[in-house]
Motif scaffolding. Structure first.
Motif, PDB file in Angstrom:
ATOM      1  N   GLN A   3     -28.597  37.467  19.247  1.00 15.90           N
ATOM      2  CA  GLN A   3     -29.403  36.500  18.452  1.00 15.90           C
ATOM      3  C   GLN A   3     -30.127  35.355  19.743  1.00 15.90           C
ATOM      4  O   GLN A   3     -31.235  34.874  19.272  1.00 15.90           O
ATOM      5  CB  GLN A   3     -27.975  35.750  18.376  1.00 15.90           C
ATOM      6  CG  GLN A   3     -28.137  34.244  17.854  1.00 15.90           C
ATOM      7  CD  GLN A   3     -29.036  34.191  16.355  1.00 15.90           C
ATOM      8  OE1 GLN A   3     -28.261  34.524  15.682  1.00 15.90           O
ATOM      9  NE2 GLN A   3     -29.910  33.325  16.381  1.00 15.90           N
ATOM     10  N   LEU A   4     -29.757  35.728  21.122  1.00 17.50           N
ATOM     11  CA  LEU A   4     -30.414  35.720  22.343  1.00 17.50           C
ATOM     12  C   LEU A   4     -31.759  35.611  21.886  1.00 17.50           C
ATOM     13  O   LEU A   4     -32.890  35.457  22.152  1.00 17.50           O
ATOM     14  CB  LEU A   4     -30.094  35.604  23.086  1.00 17.50           C
ATOM     15  CG  LEU A   4     -30.345  34.472  24.649  1.00 17.50           C
ATOM     16  CD1 LEU A   4     -30.809  33.660  24.511  1.00 17.50           C
ATOM     17  CD2 LEU A   4     -30.084  34.853  26.186  1.00 17.50           C
ATOM     18  N   ALA A   5     -32.090  37.186  22.150  1.00 18.71           N
ATOM     19  CA  ALA A   5     -32.393  37.894  22.040  1.00 18.71           C
ATOM     20  C   ALA A   5     -34.662  37.776  20.838  1.00 18.71           C
ATOM     21  O   ALA A   5     -35.756  37.497  20.970  1.00 18.71           O
ATOM     22  CB  ALA A   5     -33.151  39.063  22.283  1.00 18.71           C
ATOM     23  N   ALA A   6     -33.438  37.637  19.818  1.00 20.10           N
ATOM     24  CA  ALA A   6     -34.380  37.184  18.385  1.00 20.10           C
ATOM     25  C   ALA A   6     -34.935  35.192  18.622  1.00 20.10           C
ATOM     26  O   ALA A   6     -36.071  35.610  18.053  1.00 20.10           O
ATOM     27  CB  ALA A   6     -33.131  36.690  17.344  1.00 20.10           C
ATOM     28  N   ASP A   7     -34.161  34.388  19.549  1.00 17.46           N
ATOM     29  CA  ASP A   7     -34.407  33.093  19.451  1.00 17.46           C
ATOM     30  C   ASP A   7     -35.591  33.641  20.245  1.00 17.46           C
ATOM     31  O   ASP A   7     -36.887  32.910  20.071  1.00 17.46           O
ATOM     32  CB  ASP A   7     -34.115  32.812  20.439  1.00 17.46           C
ATOM     33  CG  ASP A   7     -32.392  32.521  18.962  1.00 17.46           C
ATOM     34  OD1 ASP A   7     -32.389  32.292  17.823  1.00 17.46           O
ATOM     35  OD2 ASP A   7     -31.062  31.905  20.054  1.00 17.46           O
ATOM     36  N   ILE A   8     -35.748  33.861  21.496  1.00 14.87           N
ATOM     37  CA  ILE A   8     -36.597  34.006  22.599  1.00 14.87           C
ATOM     38  C   ILE A   8     -38.585  34.667  21.813  1.00 14.87           C
ATOM     39  O   ILE A   8     -39.568  34.207  21.430  1.00 14.87           O
ATOM     40  CB  ILE A   8     -36.281  34.649  22.947  1.00 14.87           C
ATOM     41  CG1 ILE A   8     -34.802  33.875  24.561  1.00 14.87           C
ATOM     42  CG2 ILE A   8     -37.743  35.025  24.105  1.00 14.87           C
ATOM     43  CD1 ILE A   8     -34.740  34.767  25.411  1.00 14.87           C
ATOM     44  N   ALA A   9     -37.885  35.920  21.108  1.00 16.90           N
ATOM     45  CA  ALA A   9     -39.379  36.376  20.537  1.00 16.90           C
ATOM     46  C   ALA A   9     -39.390  35.115  19.164  1.00 16.90           C
ATOM     47  O   ALA A   9     -41.398  35.369  19.208  1.00 16.90           O
ATOM     48  CB  ALA A   9     -38.508  37.788  19.428  1.00 16.90           C
ATOM     49  N   GLY A  10     -38.789  35.241  18.289  1.00 16.24           N
ATOM     50  CA  GLY A  10     -39.562  33.724  17.209  1.00 16.24           C
ATOM     51  C   GLY A  10     -40.349  32.268  18.044  1.00 16.24           C
ATOM     52  O   GLY A  10     -41.460  32.030  17.640  1.00 16.24           O
ATOM     53  N   ALA A  11     -39.884  32.134  19.110  1.00 12.73           N
ATOM     54  CA  ALA A  11     -40.248  31.474  19.965  1.00 12.73           C
ATOM     55  C   ALA A  11     -41.958  32.044  20.222  1.00 12.73           C
ATOM     56  O   ALA A  11     -43.199  30.723  20.369  1.00 12.73           O
ATOM     57  CB  ALA A  11     -39.726  30.653  20.637  1.00 12.73           C
ATOM     58  N   ILE A  12     -41.464  33.140  20.414  1.00  9.88           N
ATOM     59  CA  ILE A  12     -43.166  33.701  21.638  1.00  9.88           C
ATOM     60  C   ILE A  12     -43.995  33.701  19.620  1.00  9.88           C
ATOM     61  O   ILE A  12     -45.027  33.412  20.294  1.00  9.88           O
ATOM     62  CB  ILE A  12     -43.153  34.595  22.189  1.00  9.88           C
ATOM     63  CG1 ILE A  12     -42.356  34.960  23.195  1.00  9.88           C
ATOM     64  CG2 ILE A  12     -44.399  35.946  22.032  1.00  9.88           C
ATOM     65  CD1 ILE A  12     -41.593  35.817  23.770  1.00  9.88           C
ATOM     66  N   THR A  13     -43.564  33.840  18.954  1.00  4.77           N
ATOM     67  CA  THR A  13     -44.621  34.172  17.363  1.00  4.77           C
ATOM     68  C   THR A  13     -44.808  33.349  17.803  1.00  4.77           C
ATOM     69  O   THR A  13     -46.183  32.378  17.032  1.00  4.77           O
ATOM     70  CB  THR A  13     -43.866  34.865  16.940  1.00  4.77           C
ATOM     71  OG1 THR A  13     -42.745  36.069  17.286  1.00  4.77           O
ATOM     72  CG2 THR A  13     -44.018  35.025  15.698  1.00  4.77           C
ATOM     73  N   ARG A  14     -44.042  31.855  17.533  1.00  3.00           N
ATOM     74  CA  ARG A  14     -44.526  30.505  16.598  1.00  3.00           C
ATOM     75  C   ARG A  14     -45.354  29.649  17.530  1.00  3.00           C
ATOM     76  O   ARG A  14     -45.743  29.009  17.925  1.00  3.00           O
ATOM     77  CB  ARG A  14     -43.137  29.632  16.526  1.00  3.00           C
ATOM     78  CG  ARG A  14     -42.136  29.696  15.553  1.00  3.00           C
ATOM     79  CD  ARG A  14     -41.421  28.574  15.214  1.00  3.00           C
ATOM     80  NE  ARG A  14     -40.549  28.391  16.802  1.00  3.00           N
ATOM     81  CZ  ARG A  14     -39.649  29.057  16.843  1.00  3.00           C
ATOM     82  NH1 ARG A  14     -38.913  29.975  16.319  1.00  3.00           N
ATOM     83  NH2 ARG A  14     -38.538  28.162  18.064  1.00  3.00           N
TER      84      ARG A  14
END
Lengths: 493, 493
Positions: A13-24
């Motif tokens: 969950q944490l990794a996905a949140d950070i990946a999302g922040a990078i994508t955005r």
């Protein structure tokens, strides 16, 4: 009770949140990430969880560790992550459709497991809860010894339609069991919807770009396509649509308001409202393809256009092919005022939808396992899309533009003007890599320098090598054109 | 190895043979059957077996026991078992098709288990080896944990196509694995075949009468039907077809050479040869519906037209819906020279055929259980058809003519001229009985005084009562017309 997919690990969950922040773009290239201790405190998770998340992100190539300094978002080529260009804001004249050749190559590649699957929008089997679904199917086959012995005549299995009506509540759409017809995937639903609303020779308004399967269907049905531009952020260009409705009188509109294919745009509720009003004003039915609606990376569920339908002019098409089991071929159609015609067409087209796959999907939906699975799948797709964007940024020539999907699992690339996407497709296939070239997404062969990349598989050295190959082929194309190459704004349209 | 349907009991075989002889007229009404002892010697079976067979035939109402005299074929009304009249030997002009209303009523009845199912041609689940097939499916679902996770893109599952190629040998047709495309039942195959060979507005030659589902499909595709008469014994009238090919230039021919629906005629090999030559001479493709080919009551397997095809102009359509599992929706198309176009159409129409049902059917075909099942099914259908003919003879008004099917499970009735089959259908539904009225088998509403009765269910008091009801309704219709009623030869055409 069959075994269901596990709940996600905290670190995922944490990794996905950070990946999302990078994508955005909320976390930018070169930016330092919070220290492990600080993030652990902020999120209320253990230090080990944060470390594992950072390791996962590093393995995905999204961040890098600098000794004694901490963790940083990987630096990308500055030029690479521009968004797609804006379209010319006008619809084209109706066109006879011919997308055959590029599509045929794509399908041939789809059947060959030796080819790296960046072409067709398919998901890796490991991302799907297919084992759990198959176990449910096995139990049903054992218990229901006469299931499958009769035609499940249209509108189709009541238990499945009941589950669909239940899910429609979460979409914000008021649909009852009687509003659905079950179909052999969303493509059969789209085919029936087109047959119910048009006659051969009619013009219909479609998005540009749009899914090549729909263009192929339109071509084979003897329909003509009026291409309406899609804005890379806001989706379908409603001004252009309005003009086309006034001047070209299409017989129907076919569109993907949620997670458009290939641009992954999502229309706002206001835009959907306006779209429906346009349909009403010109008395034109609207066929809605909502197959990606459950795949927003941030876990929200955008309302389908059907939720704004006050007079039954919206024909909603969906399926579980992008979320559960493509090979089960379970889809649906909520055809509004065309429901009776659609039922008749379904009967004469394939008589009935296979019974047992419908039963298994109905049970899966009823079990609650679907939402659990969706949460996991969205995170995985978010990470895969982010990783693919990274790889594209590193491997493709300067000037390449790439979409920033809010969901789903396809990326849309605009190569430097003049690059020949069909030539790249052909050469990539020689290297064992499938890719979907831009021109198959247009009835008029537009998007000649665009590519769609599928991000349906977990990142791997094989994918990395494939993207490197594509990048090199694109660079060679760009080199052929020359560094000062023709700069044609809007050439991608 | 899953459990398969048992081999038939000796008495069943014997009873089926006798029922067949009665249907064919080899044993006539009132005729004395061999004594139990004599038949036991002739057939080399026990006395008990003969007694059980006679008892079964008596229960089916086919024979009767006269104390101290022996067993006799039941006496039927002399008038009742005339064959259908011969058609006018000319094709009609092309007609736009509208069969909607009668069909809609039929489908509504199909969904209601309270209605006696003499309308749609469906089989009782108890006649199908569905439990064995479902067990195979269960085993596959358990063992193949990722089956169904991918699209099984056209041409479809290789293991199934291999089994179809193997079975084609028994049909006398040389077809390889690569010649087949798997489909969602035979209707999808027919739809694809029509799409591959025609364009909207085209005229196509069809049999008259013919299956209403095909007429509905033709109507919805914007095609026009040229009706070619079917002779009640020899099948499609080739002279009339020849004339239509010369004068009306249809774009394709669609026909059922083996066990025509509804007349159950089988074209001879010579006639099939000539039919193919007609197609060749006029360069017209021929779409062949072979779904009943495995259901000859005497166990023979007539060759499909495809076996006579020398240049790929025959498009063979088939399925397991009339023999194994309607709800599995597994069919196929061998499209000859149209194979590539058909694959593309299949993709844009429904992308793929569901994977797991194909796997289960492939395994069932490979297991050898299919032939064993067919032997049993043919006997049962033979007995059911014979029983239904008997009941019709007893319950319908004098002058009713009825077909003598060599296979399959439908009967075609011609009521006295002037009887209104649509009115009978409507009134029968009020009495809870479904029946298929003649006019839905014609694009021009011909066969106004004909009915098709499905014999897919084992005989029962419920069926007896339903036939009595139909007979009474027909008698009332005939009475309305009057005993000296208009005698219009050929009125049924």
């Amino acid at each position: 009770m069959p075994h269901m997919a596990d709940a996600p690990h905290l670190y995922e969950q944490l990794a996905a949140d950070i990946a999302g922040a990078i994508t955005r773009g909320a976390l930018r290239a070169g930016e330092r990430l919070p220290s492990v201790r600080r993030l652990s405190e902020q999120r209320g998770v253990s230090v080990a969880t944060v470390l594992t998340a950072y390791l996962a992100l590093e393995n995905q190539g999204l961040i890098e560790t600098r000794p004694k300094s901490g963790h940083f978002v990987r630096v990308r080529r500055a030029s690479a992550l521009l968004g797609p260009t804006e379209p010319r804001s006008r619809a084209g004249a109706p066109a006879r459709v011919t997308v055959g050749t590029g599509v045929a190559a794509l399908l041939a590649a789809m059947r060959d497991p030796a080819i790296v699957p960046l072409g067709a929008a398919t998901l890796s089997p490991e991302l799907l809860p297919i084992a759990a679904l198959n176990r449910m199917m096995a139990a049903i086959c054992k218990e229901m010894s006469t299931a499958g012995a009769s035609y499940d005549a249209p509108p189709g299995l009541p238990t499945l339609r009941r589950q669909l009506a239940r899910r429609a509540v979460t979409w914000g759409a008021e649909l009852g069991e009687a509003d659905f017809i079950t179909t052999v995937g969303a493509m059969e639903a789209l085919h029936i919807a087109l047959r119910a609303t048009t006659r051969p020779g009619d013009a219909i308004a479609v998005e540009s770009p749009t899914y090549f399967g729909v263009l192929q269907l339109i071509e084979e049905m003897g329909l003509r396509a009026i291409e309406i531009p899609v804005h890379p952020v806001s989706g379908l260009d409603l001004d252009a649509l309005d003009e086309a409705l006034r001047t070209q009188r299409p017989r129907a509109i076919l569109c993907v308001p949620n997670l458009h294919n290939p641009l992954a745009t999502v229309m706002s509720d206001d835009a959907k409202q306006r779209l429906w009003r346009l349909g009403q004003r010109h008395d034109v039915p609207i066929i809605e393809d909502d197959i990606h609606g459950d795949l927003m990376h941030d876990g929200t569920r955008p309302r389908p256009l059907k939720a704004f339908d006050r007079d039954g002019r919206v024909l909603l098409c969906g399926s579980v092919s992008k979320t559960l089991a493509p090979g089960y071929r379970v889809g649906w159609l909520a055809a509004g005022r065309y429901q009776d015609a659609a039922e008749r067409l379904k009967f004469s087209q394939s008589v009935a939808t296979p019974t047992l796959p419908q039963m298994a999907v109905a049970e899966f939906l009823a079990s609650g396992g679907y939402d659990r699975h969706l949460r996991r799948l969205r995170r995985q797709l978010s990470a895969q899309v982010a990783r693919m964007r990274e790889a594209v940024a590193h491997s493709f020539p300067p000037g390449t533009r790439v979409s920033a999907p809010a969901g789903g699992f396809v990326l849309w690339l605009e190569l430097p003007a003049g690059c020949d996407a069909l030539a790249i497709q052909a050469r990539a296939l020689e290297h064992g890599v499938a890719v979907a070239p831009g021109p198959i997404f247009s009835a008029r062969g537009r998007f000649g320098s665009c590519l769609r990349l599928s991000c349906g598989f977990p990142w791997s050295p094989r994918l990395q090598a494939a993207v490197d190959t594509l990048g090199a082929l694109a660079a060679a194309e760009a080199g052929r054109i020359g560094p000062g190459g023709r700069s044609r704004p809007g050439a991608a349209n």
